[in-house]
Design a protein around this motif. Structure first.
Motif, mmCIF file in Angstrom:
data_model
loop_
_atom_site.group_PDB
_atom_site.id
_atom_site.type_symbol
_atom_site.label_atom_id
_atom_site.label_comp_id
_atom_site.label_asym_id
_atom_site.label_seq_id
_atom_site.Cartn_x
_atom_site.Cartn_y
_atom_site.Cartn_z
ATOM 1 N N LEU A 31 20.982 23.643 53.871
ATOM 2 C CA LEU A 31 19.741 24.336 53.525
ATOM 3 C C LEU A 31 19.530 24.493 52.010
ATOM 4 O O LEU A 31 18.431 24.245 51.521
ATOM 5 N N PRO A 32 20.576 24.869 51.246
ATOM 6 C CA PRO A 32 20.371 24.986 49.792
ATOM 7 C C PRO A 32 19.850 23.704 49.161
ATOM 8 O O PRO A 32 19.039 23.750 48.232
ATOM 9 N N VAL A 33 20.292 22.567 49.672
ATOM 10 C CA VAL A 33 19.803 21.294 49.128
ATOM 11 C C VAL A 33 18.297 21.185 49.353
ATOM 12 O O VAL A 33 17.541 20.801 48.456
ATOM 13 N N GLY A 34 17.884 21.535 50.579
ATOM 14 C CA GLY A 34 16.455 21.496 50.895
ATOM 15 C C GLY A 34 15.667 22.429 49.991
ATOM 16 O O GLY A 34 14.609 22.081 49.473
ATOM 17 N N ILE A 35 16.225 23.619 49.780
ATOM 18 C CA ILE A 35 15.543 24.608 48.932
ATOM 19 C C ILE A 35 15.386 24.078 47.513
ATOM 20 O O ILE A 35 14.309 24.123 46.921
ATOM 21 N N LEU A 36 16.488 23.522 46.982
ATOM 22 C CA LEU A 36 16.430 23.004 45.613
ATOM 23 C C LEU A 36 15.433 21.860 45.493
ATOM 24 O O LEU A 36 14.675 21.781 44.520
ATOM 25 N N ALA A 37 15.426 20.992 46.493
ATOM 26 C CA ALA A 37 14.498 19.853 46.455
ATOM 27 C C ALA A 37 13.060 20.352 46.456
ATOM 28 O O ALA A 37 12.221 19.863 45.684
ATOM 29 N N ALA A 38 12.776 21.333 47.322
ATOM 30 C CA ALA A 38 11.406 21.848 47.402
ATOM 31 C C ALA A 38 11.016 22.537 46.096
ATOM 32 O O ALA A 38 9.890 22.375 45.608
ATOM 33 N N ILE A 39 11.957 23.287 45.515
ATOM 34 C CA ILE A 39 11.660 23.965 44.244
ATOM 35 C C ILE A 39 11.374 22.929 43.160
ATOM 36 O O ILE A 39 10.401 23.039 42.409
ATOM 37 N N MET A 67 10.287 19.917 43.514
ATOM 38 C CA MET A 67 8.998 19.280 43.775
ATOM 39 C C MET A 67 7.848 20.198 43.378
ATOM 40 O O MET A 67 6.893 19.770 42.734
ATOM 41 N N ALA A 68 7.974 21.493 43.732
ATOM 42 C CA ALA A 68 6.893 22.428 43.415
ATOM 43 C C ALA A 68 6.725 22.562 41.902
ATOM 44 O O ALA A 68 5.598 22.560 41.390
ATOM 45 N N LEU A 69 7.843 22.643 41.181
ATOM 46 C CA LEU A 69 7.745 22.795 39.732
ATOM 47 C C LEU A 69 7.191 21.532 39.087
ATOM 48 O O LEU A 69 6.422 21.600 38.126
ATOM 49 N N LEU A 70 7.578 20.378 39.625
ATOM 50 C CA LEU A 70 7.034 19.119 39.114
ATOM 51 C C LEU A 70 5.518 19.070 39.292
ATOM 52 O O LEU A 70 4.787 18.741 38.354
ATOM 53 N N THR A 71 5.058 19.383 40.510
ATOM 54 C CA THR A 71 3.607 19.319 40.732
ATOM 55 C C THR A 71 2.908 20.350 39.855
ATOM 56 O O THR A 71 1.826 20.092 39.345
ATOM 57 N N ASP A 72 3.552 21.500 39.653
ATOM 58 C CA ASP A 72 2.902 22.495 38.812
ATOM 59 C C ASP A 72 2.795 21.991 37.383
ATOM 60 O O ASP A 72 1.749 22.083 36.754
ATOM 61 N N ARG A 73 3.877 21.405 36.908
ATOM 62 C CA ARG A 73 3.913 20.938 35.522
ATOM 63 C C ARG A 73 2.894 19.822 35.293
ATOM 64 O O ARG A 73 2.179 19.807 34.292
ATOM 65 N N PHE A 74 2.811 18.865 36.231
ATOM 66 C CA PHE A 74 1.972 17.699 35.987
ATOM 67 C C PHE A 74 0.570 17.809 36.583
ATOM 68 O O PHE A 74 -0.297 17.018 36.261
ATOM 69 N N ILE A 90 5.751 34.011 35.199
ATOM 70 C CA ILE A 90 5.346 34.554 36.501
ATOM 71 C C ILE A 90 5.008 33.415 37.462
ATOM 72 O O ILE A 90 5.437 33.396 38.614
ATOM 73 N N VAL A 91 4.238 32.463 36.942
ATOM 74 C CA VAL A 91 3.822 31.337 37.786
ATOM 75 C C VAL A 91 5.044 30.540 38.246
ATOM 76 O O VAL A 91 5.156 30.154 39.418
ATOM 77 N N THR A 92 5.975 30.313 37.314
ATOM 78 C CA THR A 92 7.189 29.572 37.676
ATOM 79 C C THR A 92 7.944 30.287 38.787
ATOM 80 O O THR A 92 8.355 29.666 39.776
ATOM 81 N N ILE A 93 8.103 31.610 38.647
ATOM 82 C CA ILE A 93 8.822 32.368 39.679
ATOM 83 C C ILE A 93 8.085 32.274 41.006
ATOM 84 O O ILE A 93 8.694 32.097 42.069
ATOM 85 N N ALA A 94 6.756 32.365 40.932
ATOM 86 C CA ALA A 94 5.968 32.285 42.170
ATOM 87 C C ALA A 94 6.222 30.957 42.876
ATOM 88 O O ALA A 94 6.437 30.910 44.096
ATOM 89 N N TRP A 95 6.213 29.855 42.129
ATOM 90 C CA TRP A 95 6.461 28.545 42.738
ATOM 91 C C TRP A 95 7.863 28.472 43.308
ATOM 92 O O TRP A 95 8.075 27.920 44.394
#
Lengths: 336, 432
Positions: free
Chosen positions: A81-89, A91-98, A215-220
């Protein structure tokens, strides 16, 4: 009258599955509600984000299984599960950044964000199907049942038994832990308070020196972690189907809006209400009522409000009804 | 009209001709037909989004209603079903009308405090009353020869009639949906319409007495000749030989597609003409004014809600027409094939790429995106072949990636949408 049997029957077919499903919906809805509270848009990519996290967890599970790691009787997926969590995080941060950051700086209106999130949804859907393929994947191992219907009957001597799948228990326990941690974070920590302040009144929060990017980063991070957990648990409990996540997005939105947008407590409540409605409206109460009635009596027909086919449609109806009757939700959420 | 428009359209035409020369004319006309239908859908969405800024994510539902209309208009009626259950169905319809009337009457007369409870009570009572007649009736219908019919059938009219009727059905649904949901803020409207479209699909999927549901309706009659008949007619065979073509059956296939294309072009031209006229009229100016500054328009005495409803219904009607055309072209109604990614979000990509608020842009977007959607598969396969070059022929990874190449189209669409939104938010042909 046979209340014990009636209750056992109802528990086995309605209460237990609905609690597990409700926990999954609640986790998903929390993720949507947090993004809504902080970034103020409906994230259509959330379902695919769940799918992405679950996919990463499945790949890690397979890797662990191949290396012979096991925590029997618990499913290996918990370790992964931690791997899945890290992958999703990630991905979310990447989409937020770009993707999303640009529109945040431009202060675009929420519709633009929603349309862009549709683009992200397409990208993720394609990526997931290329990586893991479009087919169903089953990845649960370990013990299947906590106790089966037969065990229960033996132990109690009732005609009807209750069976609890291990995945159902794990879902509920994990959900409880995660939700408790989230509420502790939001209520007690500095950043949690900052997030709530930002969600309530952006300008005032900025005046107090809160850094919006942080704040936005934490939210993602929180939203993606919740998405990965919800997706993995859903896949464990049923099977992992890549195309189901666009369908589960609507019950999640329903739960979010029903609870009140931007309200974590509401999201949890909404998740359980949607799950229970879906299961009870489509359950045939014939046998249940037969136990409650006098001897050898059974109601005519199935006593079923809607055919089981409409299970998913129930949540859409709830969604539309809530939007029309009380769009602020149970706990008054964001003003529309 | 800028210089860009003829240039883009010319390029698109050339690309389709190139497909005809290098792949085959069957493929080219097949793509063209769906491009035309997509363009009509994009026009419908453009009315809602481009003229009025309404974020409707329920296009799939209206398209499916159009498809349902094609079935209900053109298929032969199943007499047995009507005689077995027609009366009960009529009674349940009466009960439905009665329930609605009772609710409307009650809402006018009951005190505001009790309004909600009375409405709910009437709803529940009405539900049980209707299902008392309705459920046995539908069971009887579905029991009649389920392998072949098991539904009421249609009216047995020419299928071309289904196109305007599909538009009307979708417009009716659009009016009802718009009436209840247009008061919502944009992204809530999106979620609500997404939910409603899923409800519509669920009904079409599971109400077998109406649409055969997952058993699908096949063999919807065609408005154009069938290939099997064509190859037996003298004039067609002589035309084929005079053109110097060797294979009459392949020529028949292309001829049928050309017939469809001509019909679709006629429909597109009519809708396009009306849409352009509307956009350039005072009404169009008013719509843009409402979109750009709602409060000012309202202050000027424009009834914003009524105008929104009007344009919402119009857009839905156009999508319904396109849905009926699509079912006609496929010759079947398969409820399970309606998925939001293909029937809702893809259309959105078309409108945004083409240029929101510009009808020529919407049509162009429909063409370009549908073409890419179809050609993404060979492109994806080629791309995967290139990147799996270094891998040995029998490696599992290479085979897995090749199998996934179909889904390159999702990646492509996502990338197009994101890039357009970021770097050219006005689209290929911006609003004038």
């Amino acid at each position: 009258m046979d209340i014990a049997n009636a209750f056992a029957l109802l528990s086995n077919f309605v209460i237990v599955p609905a609690i597990a499903y409700g926990a999954q919906l609640a986790l998903g809805a929390l993720g949507v509600t947090i993004i809504f509270g902080i970034l103020r848009f409906a994230n259509f990519a959330h379902g695919e984000l769940m799918s992405f996290g679950a996919m990463a967890a499945i790949l890690a599970t397979w890797f662990l299984q191949a290396s012979g790691v096991s925590i029997d009787p618990l499913p290996t997926a918990l370790l992964a599960l931690p791997v899945g969590i890290l992958a999703a995080i990630a991905m979310a941060l990447l989409t937020d950044r770009f993707v999303f950051r640009f529109y945040r700086r431009k202060r675009s209106n929420p519709i633009v964000f929603a349309i862009v999130s549709v683009g992200v949804m397409f990208l993720l859907a394609g990526l997931i199907r290329i990586i893991i393929g479009p087919d169903d994947q089953s990845f649960s191992d370990g013990a299947r049942f906590l106790f089966t219907v037969r065990d229960f009957k033996k132990a109690t001597g009732l005609e009807q038994g209750i069976g609890v799948k291990q995945t159902q228990l794990i879902t509920v326990v994990v959900a409880l832990v995660v939700v408790a941690a989230l509420f502790w974070f939001l209520q007690k920590t500095r950043w949690g308070k900052a997030m709530r302040a930002y969600s309530d009144d952006e300008d005032l929060a900025l005046l107090s020196g809160i850094n919006p990017e942080k704040i936005v980063t934490i939210a993602w991070v929180i939203s993606a972690a919740l998405a990965a957990i919800a997706g993995t648990l859903y896949g464990l409990d049923k099977t992992y189907k890549p195309f189901i996540f666009l369908q589960i997005l609507l019950p999640i939105f329903a739960a979010t809006i029903l609870g009140g947008i931007g309200q974590p407590v509401g999201a949890v409540l909404g998740g359980f209400i949607v799950a229970f409605s879906e299961v009870t409206v489509t359950y045939a109460f014939k046998r249940f009522l037969a136990y409650l009635g006098p001897q050898d009596w059974a109601p005519e027909g199935l006593v079923q409000l809607l055919s089981t086919d409409y299970k998913f449609a129930v949540s859409f109806v709830i969604l539309v009804a809530v939007l029309l009757v009380r769009p602020t939700g149970i706990i008054r959420g964001k003003v529309i | 009209m800028t210089k860009k428009v003829p240039l883009y359209y010319g390029a698109m035409g050339l690309i389709l001709i190139a497909v005809g020369i290098f792949q085959s004319w069957t493929v080219a006309f097949g793509i063209l037909n769906l491009c035309l239908i997509s363009a009509i859908m994009a026009l419908g969405v453009n009315m809602q989004w481009g003229y009025a800024g309404l974020f409707n994510v329920g296009i799939m539902g209206f398209t499916a209603l159009g498809g349902l209309a094609a079935v209900l208009v053109s298929m032969a009626p199943v007499q047995e079903a009507w005689s077995a259950a027609g009366g009960d169905l009529f009674l349940s319809l009466l009960c439905l009308a009665g329930t609605i009337a009772a609710i409307l009457y009650a809402r006018r007369t009951v005190s505001p405090a009790l309004k909600r409870y009375v409405t709910l009570a009437l709803l529940v009572a009405g539900y049980f009353l209707i299902s008392h007649f309705f459920i046995p009736a539908t069971e009887r219908i579905e029991a009649i020869d389920p392998a072949l019919s098991g539904y009421l059938g249609g009216l047995g009219l020419p299928v071309i009639l289904a196109w305007p009727i599909g538009g009307l059905v979708a417009a009716g649904a659009g009016w009802l949906i718009g009436k209840i949901s247009l008061g919502l803020r944009a992204d809530y409207l999106a979620i609500a319409t997404l939910g409603i479209s899923e409800i519509i699909i669920a009904v079409i999927k599971y109400e077998e007495w109406l649409s055969r549901g997952v058993k699908n309706v096949t063999g919807i009659p065609r408005p154009v000749p069938y290939e099997v008949d064509l190859v037996e007619t003298d004039w067609f065979l002589s035309a084929v030989s005079s053109l110097g073509l060797s294979d009459p059956s392949a020529a028949a296939g292309v001829f049928v597609k050309i017939c469809y294309a001509l019909l679709f072009i006629a429909v597109l031209a009519v809708i396009m003409w009306l849409a352009e006229r509307a956009l350039q009229s005072p009404w169009g100016r008013m719509m843009r004014a409402i979109r750009d500054n709602r409060d000012a328009a309202a202050a000027m005495g424009k009834d914003v809600k009524a105008r929104h409803l009007q344009v919402f219904v119009l857009g839905c009607a156009v999508c319904g027409v396109a849905g009926a055309m699509l079912a006609t072209l496929d010759g079947q109604l398969t409820p399970t094939s309606y998925i939001p990614l293909r029937y809702t979000f893809l259309i959105w990509v078309m409108v945004i790429l083409g240029g929101s608020g510009n009808n020529w842009g919407a049509v162009l977007g429909g063409f370009v995106i549908w073409f890419l959607w179809i050609q993404a598969e060979p492109l994806g396969a080629w791309f995967m072949t290139v990147i799996t070059m270094p891998l040995p022929e029998e490696s599992g990874l290479a085979q897995h990636l090749m199998a996934g190449s179909v889904y390159m189209r999702y990646l492509l669409m996502g990338a197009i949408l994101l890039l357009v939104m970021r770097f050219a938010p006005k689209g290929l042909i911006p609003e004038r």
